[in-house]
Write a protein that holds these residues in place. Sequence first.
Motif, PDB file in Angstrom:
ATOM      1  N   GLU A  35      51.029 -41.252  20.491  1.00 21.74           N
ATOM      2  CA  GLU A  35      50.865 -43.008  20.982  1.00 21.74           C
ATOM      3  C   GLU A  35      49.712 -43.679  21.261  1.00 21.74           C
ATOM      4  OE1 GLU A  35      53.098 -43.212  24.881  1.00 21.74           O
ATOM      5  OE2 GLU A  35      53.547 -40.923  24.564  1.00 21.74           O
ATOM      6  N   ILE A  36      49.984 -44.477  19.882  1.00 25.23           N
ATOM      7  CA  ILE A  36      48.721 -45.380  19.788  1.00 25.23           C
ATOM      8  C   ILE A  36      48.863 -46.728  20.217  1.00 25.23           C
ATOM      9  CG2 ILE A  36      47.276 -46.625  18.302  1.00 25.23           C
ATOM     10  CD1 ILE A  36      47.853 -44.554  16.298  1.00 25.23           C
ATOM     11  N   TYR A  37      47.266 -47.177  21.719  1.00 28.26           N
ATOM     12  CA  TYR A  37      47.824 -48.570  22.116  1.00 28.26           C
ATOM     13  C   TYR A  37      46.691 -49.322  22.116  1.00 28.26           C
ATOM     14  CZ  TYR A  37      51.432 -46.398  25.034  1.00 28.26           C
ATOM     15  OH  TYR A  37      52.880 -46.107  25.519  1.00 28.26           O
ATOM     16  N   VAL A  38      46.943 -50.754  21.678  1.00 28.37           N
ATOM     17  CA  VAL A  38      45.318 -51.334  21.191  1.00 28.37           C
ATOM     18  C   VAL A  38      44.933 -52.734  22.385  1.00 28.37           C
ATOM     19  CG1 VAL A  38      44.325 -52.628  19.230  1.00 28.37           C
ATOM     20  CG2 VAL A  38      45.979 -51.247  18.685  1.00 28.37           C
ATOM     21  N   ILE A  39      44.078 -52.534  22.867  1.00 25.33           N
ATOM     22  CA  ILE A  39      43.312 -54.094  23.531  1.00 25.33           C
ATOM     23  C   ILE A  39      42.807 -54.816  22.061  1.00 25.33           C
ATOM     24  CG2 ILE A  39      42.342 -55.072  25.142  1.00 25.33           C
ATOM     25  CD1 ILE A  39      42.503 -52.461  26.427  1.00 25.33           C
ATOM     26  N   PHE A  40      44.031 -56.721  22.368  1.00 26.88           N
ATOM     27  CA  PHE A  40      43.348 -57.262  21.296  1.00 26.88           C
ATOM     28  C   PHE A  40      42.692 -58.529  21.971  1.00 26.88           C
ATOM     29  CE2 PHE A  40      46.507 -55.366  18.697  1.00 26.88           C
ATOM     30  CZ  PHE A  40      46.072 -55.142  17.693  1.00 26.88           C
ATOM     31  N   PRO A  41      41.524 -58.842  21.742  1.00 28.14           N
ATOM     32  CA  PRO A  41      40.836 -59.986  22.410  1.00 28.14           C
ATOM     33  C   PRO A  41      41.126 -61.344  22.625  1.00 28.14           C
ATOM     34  CG  PRO A  41      39.272 -60.205  19.997  1.00 28.14           C
ATOM     35  CD  PRO A  41      40.676 -58.133  20.416  1.00 28.14           C
ATOM     36  N   SER A  42      42.468 -61.670  21.683  1.00 25.26           N
ATOM     37  CA  SER A  42      42.987 -62.880  21.189  1.00 25.26           C
ATOM     38  C   SER A  42      44.717 -62.316  20.331  1.00 25.26           C
ATOM     39  CB  SER A  42      42.436 -63.759  20.078  1.00 25.26           C
ATOM     40  OG  SER A  42      42.031 -63.986  19.380  1.00 25.26           O
ATOM     41  N   GLU A  43      45.453 -63.855  19.768  1.00 19.60           N
ATOM     42  CA  GLU A  43      46.405 -63.586  19.068  1.00 19.60           C
ATOM     43  C   GLU A  43      45.832 -63.787  18.268  1.00 19.60           C
ATOM     44  OE1 GLU A  43      49.939 -62.527  19.674  1.00 19.60           O
ATOM     45  OE2 GLU A  43      49.549 -63.200  21.781  1.00 19.60           O
ATOM     46  N   GLY A  44      46.721 -63.428  16.513  1.00 21.55           N
ATOM     47  CA  GLY A  44      46.362 -62.848  15.468  1.00 21.55           C
ATOM     48  C   GLY A  44      46.629 -62.302  14.177  1.00 21.55           C
ATOM     49  N   GLU A  45      46.674 -62.300  13.161  1.00 24.92           N
ATOM     50  CA  GLU A  45      47.240 -61.615  12.230  1.00 24.92           C
ATOM     51  C   GLU A  45      46.693 -60.480  12.507  1.00 24.92           C
ATOM     52  OE1 GLU A  45      43.794 -62.250   8.754  1.00 24.92           O
ATOM     53  OE2 GLU A  45      46.272 -63.185   8.632  1.00 24.92           O
ATOM     54  N   LEU A  46      46.076 -59.394  13.010  1.00 27.01           N
ATOM     55  CA  LEU A  46      45.198 -58.606  13.000  1.00 27.01           C
ATOM     56  C   LEU A  46      46.750 -58.219  13.551  1.00 27.01           C
ATOM     57  CD1 LEU A  46      44.030 -55.659  12.140  1.00 27.01           C
ATOM     58  CD2 LEU A  46      43.123 -56.470  14.252  1.00 27.01           C
ATOM     59  N   ILE A  47      47.347 -58.286  14.382  1.00 23.16           N
ATOM     60  CA  ILE A  47      48.315 -57.231  15.719  1.00 23.16           C
ATOM     61  C   ILE A  47      49.469 -57.877  14.737  1.00 23.16           C
ATOM     62  CG2 ILE A  47      50.118 -58.190  17.556  1.00 23.16           C
ATOM     63  CD1 ILE A  47      47.676 -59.496  18.393  1.00 23.16           C
ATOM     64  N   GLU A  48      49.542 -57.838  13.598  1.00 27.48           N
ATOM     65  CA  GLU A  48      51.386 -58.180  12.688  1.00 27.48           C
ATOM     66  C   GLU A  48      50.952 -57.097  11.824  1.00 27.48           C
ATOM     67  OE1 GLU A  48      54.103 -60.784  10.199  1.00 27.48           O
ATOM     68  OE2 GLU A  48      52.941 -61.930  11.412  1.00 27.48           O
ATOM     69  N   THR A  49      49.972 -56.940  11.840  1.00 30.73           N
ATOM     70  CA  THR A  49      49.580 -56.143  10.293  1.00 30.73           C
ATOM     71  C   THR A  49      49.320 -54.408  11.237  1.00 30.73           C
ATOM     72  OG1 THR A  49      47.656 -57.094   9.201  1.00 30.73           O
ATOM     73  CG2 THR A  49      47.537 -55.076   8.797  1.00 30.73           C
ATOM     74  N   CYS A  50      49.121 -54.129  12.438  1.00 31.65           N
ATOM     75  CA  CYS A  50      49.496 -53.425  13.207  1.00 31.65           C
ATOM     76  C   CYS A  50      50.671 -52.679  14.046  1.00 31.65           C
ATOM     77  CB  CYS A  50      47.954 -53.060  14.319  1.00 31.65           C
ATOM     78  SG  CYS A  50      46.225 -53.093  13.459  1.00 31.65           S
ATOM     79  N   ALA A  51      51.236 -53.829  14.119  1.00 32.11           N
ATOM     80  CA  ALA A  51      52.618 -53.430  14.616  1.00 32.11           C
ATOM     81  C   ALA A  51      53.479 -52.456  13.975  1.00 32.11           C
ATOM     82  CB  ALA A  51      53.002 -55.292  14.494  1.00 32.11           C
ATOM     83  N   PRO A  52      53.282 -52.567  12.653  1.00 29.87           N
ATOM     84  CA  PRO A  52      54.555 -50.630  12.397  1.00 29.87           C
ATOM     85  C   PRO A  52      53.983 -49.310  13.122  1.00 29.87           C
ATOM     86  CG  PRO A  52      54.265 -52.122  10.555  1.00 29.87           C
ATOM     87  CD  PRO A  52      53.416 -52.593  11.803  1.00 29.87           C
ATOM     88  N   TYR A  53      52.264 -49.706  13.295  1.00 31.49           N
ATOM     89  CA  TYR A  53      51.929 -48.591  13.478  1.00 31.49           C
ATOM     90  C   TYR A  53      51.462 -47.749  15.227  1.00 31.49           C
ATOM     91  CZ  TYR A  53      51.402 -49.262   8.097  1.00 31.49           C
ATOM     92  OH  TYR A  53      51.975 -49.585   7.067  1.00 31.49           O
ATOM     93  N   ILE A  54      51.633 -49.212  15.916  1.00 34.42           N
ATOM     94  CA  ILE A  54      51.211 -49.137  17.034  1.00 34.42           C
ATOM     95  C   ILE A  54      52.494 -48.685  18.304  1.00 34.42           C
ATOM     96  CG2 ILE A  54      49.026 -49.502  16.700  1.00 34.42           C
ATOM     97  CD1 ILE A  54      49.677 -52.263  17.664  1.00 34.42           C
ATOM     98  N   ASP A  55      52.508 -48.630  18.996  1.00 37.92           N
ATOM     99  CA  ASP A  55      52.881 -47.859  20.445  1.00 37.92           C
ATOM    100  C   ASP A  55      53.082 -49.332  21.443  1.00 37.92           C
ATOM    101  OD1 ASP A  55      54.204 -45.518  20.006  1.00 37.92           O
ATOM    102  OD2 ASP A  55      52.339 -45.367  19.944  1.00 37.92           O
ATOM    103  N   GLY A  56      52.260 -49.693  21.583  1.00 32.53           N
ATOM    104  CA  GLY A  56      52.098 -51.406  22.181  1.00 32.53           C
ATOM    105  C   GLY A  56      50.433 -52.039  22.293  1.00 32.53           C
ATOM    106  N   TYR A  57      50.598 -53.175  22.975  1.00 26.89           N
ATOM    107  CA  TYR A  57      49.601 -54.009  22.757  1.00 26.89           C
ATOM    108  C   TYR A  57      48.783 -54.847  24.378  1.00 26.89           C
ATOM    109  CZ  TYR A  57      51.419 -57.773  21.120  1.00 26.89           C
ATOM    110  OH  TYR A  57      51.732 -58.980  20.751  1.00 26.89           O
TER     111      TYR A  57
END
Length: 374
Positions: A35-57
């Motif tokens: 299970e992969i979770y990510v903390i991002f410092p802001s909204e951005g295109e990286l979130i969309e790129t990661c979305a298929p491979y993560i379980d939450g952010y």
Amino acid sequence: MKLVFLSHDSNHTGGAQKCLVDLFKGLKCKYPHCEIYVIFPSEGELIETCAPYIDGYKVIPMPWWLLDNNRVISFRKKVSFAFKTIKRVMKVVRYLRLIKPDYAVTNTIVLPYLALSCKILSVKHIWFIHEIPTTWGDRKFVFSLEGILKFIDSFSAKVVVPSNFAKSFYTQAIRINKIDVITQAVDLDVSCSSVQAEHKRYTILLVGTFDSNKGQMELLQAIKSIVDSGRDISCYLVGSDAGNLSICKKFISTNELEDNVTIAPFTNDIYAYYLLADILVVCSGFETFGRVVVEAQKCGLPAILTDVGANPERIQDGVNGLLYAKGDIDDLVCKIEVLRDKCKRDEFVKQVKQIKLEKYSLVSFASQFYDLLK
């Protein structure tokens, strides 16, 4: 296994961000139970790129403890940063308590918040460091570099770096048994031909941000020398501006190189430029990995690199590419002219195929990382 990552940025233009995406892809492919979770410092295109491979952010605004200038940092500013850090750490702590990770990973050196949060909750923390701070002549940490490195040593179970060159720097301040080198993946989003097409003009490519490190001016001086000697050449410089673009444009205009040099902004479709070129040139003053070199090799392009940093780990001079002495324009011109011969270029491409590039695969990258956790 449950993992949480902290990304230092939310755009998708940097090598560290691409490395993170490739790691997520590899982990989900090789270890689908993760299970992969990510903390991002802001909204951005990286979130969309990661979305298929993560379980939450979770998005938690977090300023870097790295500043964009070298001015003296007052004691008051350091105290202010420390107090603001406490507030952000508590937000991270709340998120970690919610997802209960087995391991946490901070991607790059510029954010301390996840490491501090893990210390509070007794979660094992890993630092994945892609950079070497002493090469940043125009940037400075809020606190001393010595203090930052001591912090990393104390607040991490492991420190992961992408090359032996990077390891040699960090072993000066971090316990060597904590540092591991893993070969990151270089995943191509498109299928590149392994045989480069014939071009009407001999064409070279440099990919990189227009800054003081990437060496565009060094290549432009080599181009001028070649043109002045009566030989034709074409060059693409592709990258975003970080202060040096205007200097390059002025040099091109002053020396009437508009017919020889094309400047293009950063693009996610970089592979189109690999197919337009005959060779890749890397003029950087340092590289801790050198992603574009592997991308070019996977696209069937021979490469010329500076003989510094991690570059000699990617290229064996005269075997699967060429190295030139950093700062030596005549040596760079000589190496460019060697590869004007298509037969010579084909020899290097053949050597690359024999050496194989599987070590840069998603599965290999994920396996190395997962083994560190075990």
